[in-house]
Design a protein around this motif. Structure first.
Motif, PDB file in Angstrom:
ATOM      1  N   VAL A 124       0.831  -1.204   0.000  1.00  0.00           N
ATOM      2  CA  VAL A 124       0.000   0.000   0.000  1.00  0.00           C
ATOM      3  C   VAL A 124       0.863   1.250   0.000  1.00  0.00           C
ATOM      4  O   VAL A 124       1.865   1.330   0.718  1.00  0.00           O
ATOM      5  CB  VAL A 124      -0.925  -0.006   1.239  1.00  0.00           C
ATOM      6  CG1 VAL A 124      -1.670   1.312   1.372  1.00  0.00           C
ATOM      7  CG2 VAL A 124      -1.901  -1.174   1.167  1.00  0.00           C
ATOM      8  N   ALA A 125       0.441   2.240  -0.805  1.00  0.00           N
ATOM      9  CA  ALA A 125       0.990   3.599  -0.741  1.00  0.00           C
ATOM     10  C   ALA A 125      -0.195   4.521  -0.520  1.00  0.00           C
ATOM     11  O   ALA A 125      -1.024   4.707  -1.423  1.00  0.00           O
ATOM     12  CB  ALA A 125       1.725   3.946  -2.026  1.00  0.00           C
ATOM     13  N   ALA A 126      -0.316   5.099   0.683  1.00  0.00           N
ATOM     14  CA  ALA A 126      -1.539   5.799   1.033  1.00  0.00           C
ATOM     15  C   ALA A 126      -1.279   6.986   1.956  1.00  0.00           C
ATOM     16  O   ALA A 126      -0.230   7.101   2.592  1.00  0.00           O
ATOM     17  CB  ALA A 126      -2.512   4.829   1.709  1.00  0.00           C
ATOM     18  N   ASN A 127      -2.298   7.869   1.997  1.00  0.00           N
ATOM     19  CA  ASN A 127      -2.313   9.018   2.903  1.00  0.00           C
ATOM     20  C   ASN A 127      -1.129   9.943   2.631  1.00  0.00           C
ATOM     21  O   ASN A 127      -0.243  10.108   3.475  1.00  0.00           O
ATOM     22  CB  ASN A 127      -2.322   8.555   4.360  1.00  0.00           C
ATOM     23  CG  ASN A 127      -2.574   9.707   5.327  1.00  0.00           C
ATOM     24  OD1 ASN A 127      -3.080  10.758   4.929  1.00  0.00           O
ATOM     25  ND2 ASN A 127      -2.190   9.518   6.584  1.00  0.00           N
ATOM     26  N   MET A 128      -1.130  10.559   1.451  1.00  0.00           N
ATOM     27  CA  MET A 128      -0.037  11.448   1.044  1.00  0.00           C
ATOM     28  C   MET A 128      -0.599  12.790   0.594  1.00  0.00           C
ATOM     29  O   MET A 128      -1.602  12.844  -0.126  1.00  0.00           O
ATOM     30  CB  MET A 128       0.767  10.819  -0.096  1.00  0.00           C
ATOM     31  CG  MET A 128       1.352   9.463   0.261  1.00  0.00           C
ATOM     32  SD  MET A 128       2.292   8.756  -1.104  1.00  0.00           S
ATOM     33  CE  MET A 128       2.648   7.132  -0.421  1.00  0.00           C
ATOM     34  N   THR A 129       0.076  13.861   1.009  1.00  0.00           N
ATOM     35  CA  THR A 129      -0.351  15.218   0.666  1.00  0.00           C
ATOM     36  C   THR A 129       0.813  15.985   0.064  1.00  0.00           C
ATOM     37  O   THR A 129       1.912  16.001   0.626  1.00  0.00           O
ATOM     38  CB  THR A 129      -0.868  15.964   1.908  1.00  0.00           C
ATOM     39  OG1 THR A 129      -2.010  15.287   2.434  1.00  0.00           O
ATOM     40  CG2 THR A 129      -1.253  17.394   1.555  1.00  0.00           C
ATOM     41  N   PHE A 130       0.549  16.644  -1.077  1.00  0.00           N
ATOM     42  CA  PHE A 130       1.519  17.510  -1.728  1.00  0.00           C
ATOM     43  C   PHE A 130       0.866  18.881  -1.844  1.00  0.00           C
ATOM     44  O   PHE A 130      -0.158  19.019  -2.541  1.00  0.00           O
ATOM     45  CB  PHE A 130       1.877  16.970  -3.113  1.00  0.00           C
ATOM     46  CG  PHE A 130       2.253  15.510  -3.111  1.00  0.00           C
ATOM     47  CD1 PHE A 130       3.565  15.120  -2.947  1.00  0.00           C
ATOM     48  CD2 PHE A 130       1.283  14.527  -3.273  1.00  0.00           C
ATOM     49  CE1 PHE A 130       3.914  13.774  -2.938  1.00  0.00           C
ATOM     50  CE2 PHE A 130       1.619  13.182  -3.269  1.00  0.00           C
ATOM     51  CZ  PHE A 130       2.939  12.808  -3.097  1.00  0.00           C
ATOM     52  N   GLU A 131       1.442  19.878  -1.180  1.00  0.00           N
ATOM     53  CA  GLU A 131       0.766  21.171  -1.160  1.00  0.00           C
ATOM     54  C   GLU A 131       1.740  22.341  -1.168  1.00  0.00           C
ATOM     55  O   GLU A 131       2.867  22.241  -0.694  1.00  0.00           O
ATOM     56  CB  GLU A 131      -0.146  21.277   0.062  1.00  0.00           C
ATOM     57  CG  GLU A 131       0.552  21.160   1.408  1.00  0.00           C
ATOM     58  CD  GLU A 131      -0.436  21.204   2.563  1.00  0.00           C
ATOM     59  OE1 GLU A 131      -1.634  21.438   2.325  1.00  0.00           O
ATOM     60  OE2 GLU A 131       0.006  21.015   3.707  1.00  0.00           O
ATOM     61  N   ASN A 132       1.262  23.435  -1.773  1.00  0.00           N
ATOM     62  CA  ASN A 132       2.037  24.686  -1.835  1.00  0.00           C
ATOM     63  C   ASN A 132       3.405  24.457  -2.477  1.00  0.00           C
ATOM     64  O   ASN A 132       4.448  24.703  -1.881  1.00  0.00           O
ATOM     65  CB  ASN A 132       2.207  25.304  -0.447  1.00  0.00           C
ATOM     66  CG  ASN A 132       0.884  25.571   0.240  1.00  0.00           C
ATOM     67  OD1 ASN A 132      -0.125  25.854  -0.412  1.00  0.00           O
ATOM     68  ND2 ASN A 132       0.865  25.462   1.558  1.00  0.00           N
ATOM     69  N   ILE A 133       3.376  23.973  -3.714  1.00  0.00           N
ATOM     70  CA  ILE A 133       4.607  23.655  -4.428  1.00  0.00           C
ATOM     71  C   ILE A 133       4.654  24.439  -5.727  1.00  0.00           C
ATOM     72  O   ILE A 133       3.676  24.481  -6.485  1.00  0.00           O
ATOM     73  CB  ILE A 133       4.707  22.151  -4.706  1.00  0.00           C
ATOM     74  CG1 ILE A 133       4.729  21.376  -3.373  1.00  0.00           C
ATOM     75  CG2 ILE A 133       5.949  21.821  -5.528  1.00  0.00           C
ATOM     76  CD1 ILE A 133       4.676  19.880  -3.516  1.00  0.00           C
ATOM     77  N   VAL A 134       5.800  25.087  -5.982  1.00  0.00           N
ATOM     78  CA  VAL A 134       6.012  25.865  -7.196  1.00  0.00           C
ATOM     79  C   VAL A 134       6.859  25.058  -8.171  1.00  0.00           C
ATOM     80  O   VAL A 134       7.916  24.537  -7.795  1.00  0.00           O
ATOM     81  CB  VAL A 134       6.699  27.215  -6.878  1.00  0.00           C
ATOM     82  CG1 VAL A 134       7.025  27.973  -8.168  1.00  0.00           C
ATOM     83  CG2 VAL A 134       5.820  28.060  -5.970  1.00  0.00           C
ATOM     84  N   MET A 135       6.393  24.968  -9.416  1.00  0.00           N
ATOM     85  CA  MET A 135       7.114  24.275 -10.484  1.00  0.00           C
ATOM     86  C   MET A 135       7.610  25.308 -11.498  1.00  0.00           C
ATOM     87  O   MET A 135       6.803  26.044 -12.078  1.00  0.00           O
ATOM     88  CB  MET A 135       6.190  23.277 -11.193  1.00  0.00           C
ATOM     89  CG  MET A 135       5.489  22.284 -10.285  1.00  0.00           C
ATOM     90  SD  MET A 135       6.606  20.981  -9.721  1.00  0.00           S
ATOM     91  CE  MET A 135       5.454  19.943  -8.798  1.00  0.00           C
ATOM     92  N   ASN A 136       8.911  25.368 -11.706  1.00  0.00           N
ATOM     93  CA  ASN A 136       9.481  26.264 -12.698  1.00  0.00           C
ATOM     94  C   ASN A 136      10.075  25.453 -13.842  1.00  0.00           C
ATOM     95  O   ASN A 136      11.122  24.831 -13.689  1.00  0.00           O
ATOM     96  CB  ASN A 136      10.576  27.140 -12.069  1.00  0.00           C
ATOM     97  CG  ASN A 136      10.035  28.089 -11.025  1.00  0.00           C
ATOM     98  OD1 ASN A 136       8.955  28.657 -11.194  1.00  0.00           O
ATOM     99  ND2 ASN A 136      10.762  28.271  -9.926  1.00  0.00           N
ATOM    100  N   ASN A 137       9.359  25.412 -14.990  1.00  0.00           N
ATOM    101  CA  ASN A 137       9.826  24.690 -16.168  1.00  0.00           C
ATOM    102  C   ASN A 137      10.163  23.240 -15.838  1.00  0.00           C
ATOM    103  O   ASN A 137      11.230  22.725 -16.154  1.00  0.00           O
ATOM    104  CB  ASN A 137      11.044  25.404 -16.772  1.00  0.00           C
ATOM    105  CG  ASN A 137      11.329  24.947 -18.184  1.00  0.00           C
ATOM    106  OD1 ASN A 137      10.415  24.684 -18.969  1.00  0.00           O
ATOM    107  ND2 ASN A 137      12.606  24.831 -18.533  1.00  0.00           N
TER     108      ASN A 137
END
Length: 402
Positions: free
Chosen positions: A294-307
């Motif tokens: 299992v791969a579970a309960n993950m949060t990705f937030e407030n992330i800036v992607m430059n190119n």
């Protein structure tokens, strides 16, 4: 000059923090004891192997009582593989103000260069760890060979508890820069990692079988994942990371390659900037994984992607070798994943790629306030496979259908 006076003299030219910890119920002494590797024969000339002096200083500090500080004062130290292992009567803090250079003799290594293991409440501060990897990278066959011989990791922490690492620098590792294996309660900050974009398998920080880990306010420029989360992890927080060049942040890196692997649960990646990386935030599992995990309960937030190529990606068809092509689907069960406030620019037209397994489709994947533009003439787009994602707020690119 007495021994204690000499130690105090060396303290005056180093940054010194300390942690005094009782192992096995012993009594803490009020005495302060300082151990400088130069007092144990280290030459610090960058040419003479100082490994024995480092090990002698560690042995003396580890078996000492009282408030213990182990110091690596200014200078350049040539080191072969060294292992700082416990348990210790009173655990030392290590303050590195020197420049450490790894020997280029690959025959002298097993799996790591500088290893810390089985110690409670270690504080490691400062120092430059130069893996001198350029001479080793041509010997790395792992990008093409499944059964390759691994090169040594620069700094490895094994079965450590309540560890604090501040302000260290890792340069040009032969393989991974920093690896955590079986650690609990690890706090890392102000870590600087650097290697060329074409250096193979030089992951910045790799975490495996560990719990309660926080990595924050650090920068990674390397040839592979800036941070990779392996199998068997829980309660991992990554924040304030500047990543690039590199392969991005693999929040689940290559999960499902081996049958013995364990679940990954409870991961947060937030407040970070990725620039010019080959991927953004990525969950990847092997296409023909042998076991159901299992791969579970993950949060990705407030992330800036430059190119960034592939800013948001779930890839359950991962396979870097033509020989592992298989019709067997990934058995890794991915669920309860959240992408929030992900913004910036995508170097590729497909800014959101969600390729889940037809054997175990992804469940409860949410995207909220995603704004990823493609700077070229083509508008950014999404692709989906075996998933019904849940969308809210801004969605650029537009949501895709299965």
């Amino acid at each position: 000059m007495t021994l204690m006076v000499r130690y105090c003299f060396f303290l005056g030219i180093t940054w010194c923090l300390f942690a005094a910890v009782t192992e096995g119920g012993g009594q803490q002494s009020s005495a302060r004891r300082y151990f400088d590797v130069k007092n144990f024969g280290a030459r610090a000339n960058g040419k003479t192997d100082d490994s024995k002096a480092f090990m002698a200083a560690w042995a003396a500090a580890c078996h000492s009582t009282g408030n213990v500080r182990l110091v690596v004062s200014k200078g350049t130290y040539l080191l072969g593989p060294v292992s700082f292992r416990g348990p210790c009567r009173f655990v030392s803090s290590l303050t590195f103000q020197g420049y450490l250079k790894a020997t280029t003799n690959l025959g002298s290594y097993r799996d790591s260069w500088v290893e810390f293991g089985w110690v409670n409440r270690l504080i490691l501060t400062g120092g430059i760890f130069d893996g001198q990897g350029a001479s080793a990278w041509p010997h790395n066959t792992c990008p093409k060979n499944w059964n390759c011989k691994l090169l040594p990791t620069s700094i490895k922490f094994v079965s450590m508890t309540n560890t604090t690492v501040k302000g260290i620098t890792s340069l040009n590792s032969k393989f991974f820069h920093v690896a955590l294996v079986g650690c609990k309660g690890f706090r890392g900050s102000g870590i600087r990692i650097s290697a060329p974009a074409n250096s193979p398998n030089t992951d910045g920080i790799h975490i495996e079988q560990s719990q309660d880990v926080t990595i924050q306010q650090s920068s990674v420029s390397t040839g592979d994942d800036c941070i990779s989360i392996g199998q068997g992890n829980s309660r991992i927080t990554i924040s304030g990371i500047t990543c690039g060049p590199g392969h991005g942040i693999s929040s689940v890196g290559s999960l499902g390659k081996y049958a013995y692997e364990k679940d990954v649960r409870g991961l947060v990646v937030r407040n970070s900037i990725l620039s010019g990386t080959a991927n953004g935030v990525r969950i990847k599992t092997w296409a023909n994984s042998p076991g159901a995990i299992v791969a579970a309960n993950m949060t990705f937030e407030n992330i800036v992607m430059n190119n960034v190529a592939n800013p948001i990606i779930i890839d359950q068809l991962y396979c870097p070798y033509a020989s592992c092509a298989s019709s067997v689907p990934s058995l890794v069960r991915i669920s309860d994943i959240s992408f929030k406030n992900i913004r910036g620019t995508s170097a590729t037209p497909v800014a959101v790629m969600l390729r889940c397994s037809h054997g175990t489709p992804c469940k409860n994947v949410r995207l909220q306030d995603v704004h990823l533009d493609h700077p070229g003439r083509l508008r950014s787009s999404s692709t989906c496979m075996n998933i019904k994602a849940i969308y809210s707020g801004t969605q650029i690119p537009p949501p895709c259908s299965v």
